[in-house]
Design a protein around this motif. Structure first.
Motif: not given
Length: 151
Positions: A72, A85, A88
């Protein structure tokens, strides 16, 4: 030997002793009122449950957690320039908090097992499943001896 004197003094069930563990259990039963069934009920369930969780499984899960978070992290670095992102990054931040809590719990568990190993005169780095297996066998043997000498 020493057994004859004990039996001669009215040592009820002393003649039922087959081996050293029977003797220790017999003394605990006669002198302290030891009841192996209470030991089995209180400790047996916990130890039996603990034998189902292997230390190697814990270490494997922690390794996989670290590997997953590393992936990740690399994904975030690759997409850093393209402001796509944020979700994320949020996930990674929350996952890292959980990872740190999990590591703290895992370290505490491994430390407790190490202390238990030392207390039971085992190698302090022995796997928990070996130690819990040993402890479970001891509980079963003590209970068997108690049943034998107390009947």
């Amino acid at each position: 030997g020493g057994g004859g004197g004990e039996q001669g003094q009215g040592g009820q069930n002393f003649e039922r002793i087959r081996h050293f563990l029977d003797y220790v259990v017999y003394l605990c039963w006669k002198e302290k009122g030891f009841d192996a069934q209470s030991l089995s009920k209180s400790l047996g369930k916990v130890v039996a449950k603990a034998t189902g969780y292997k230390q190697s499984d814990l270490l494997h899960l922690m390794k996989n957690l670290n590997a997953g978070l590393s992936i990740v992290s690399k994904e975030i670095e690759c997409k850093k320039s393209a402001d796509e992102c944020k979700w994320l990054e949020d996930f990674y931040a929350r996952a890292n908090v959980v990872k740190k809590e999990t590591e703290k719990s895992a370290d505490a568990a491994l430390h407790a097992v190490s202390n238990m190993n030392t207390y039971l005169a085992q190698d302090k780095n022995a796997d928990s499943d070996e130690t819990f297996g040993l402890l479970w066998n001891l509980i079963c043997c003590v209970e068997s001896s108690w049943k034998h000498v107390s009947e």
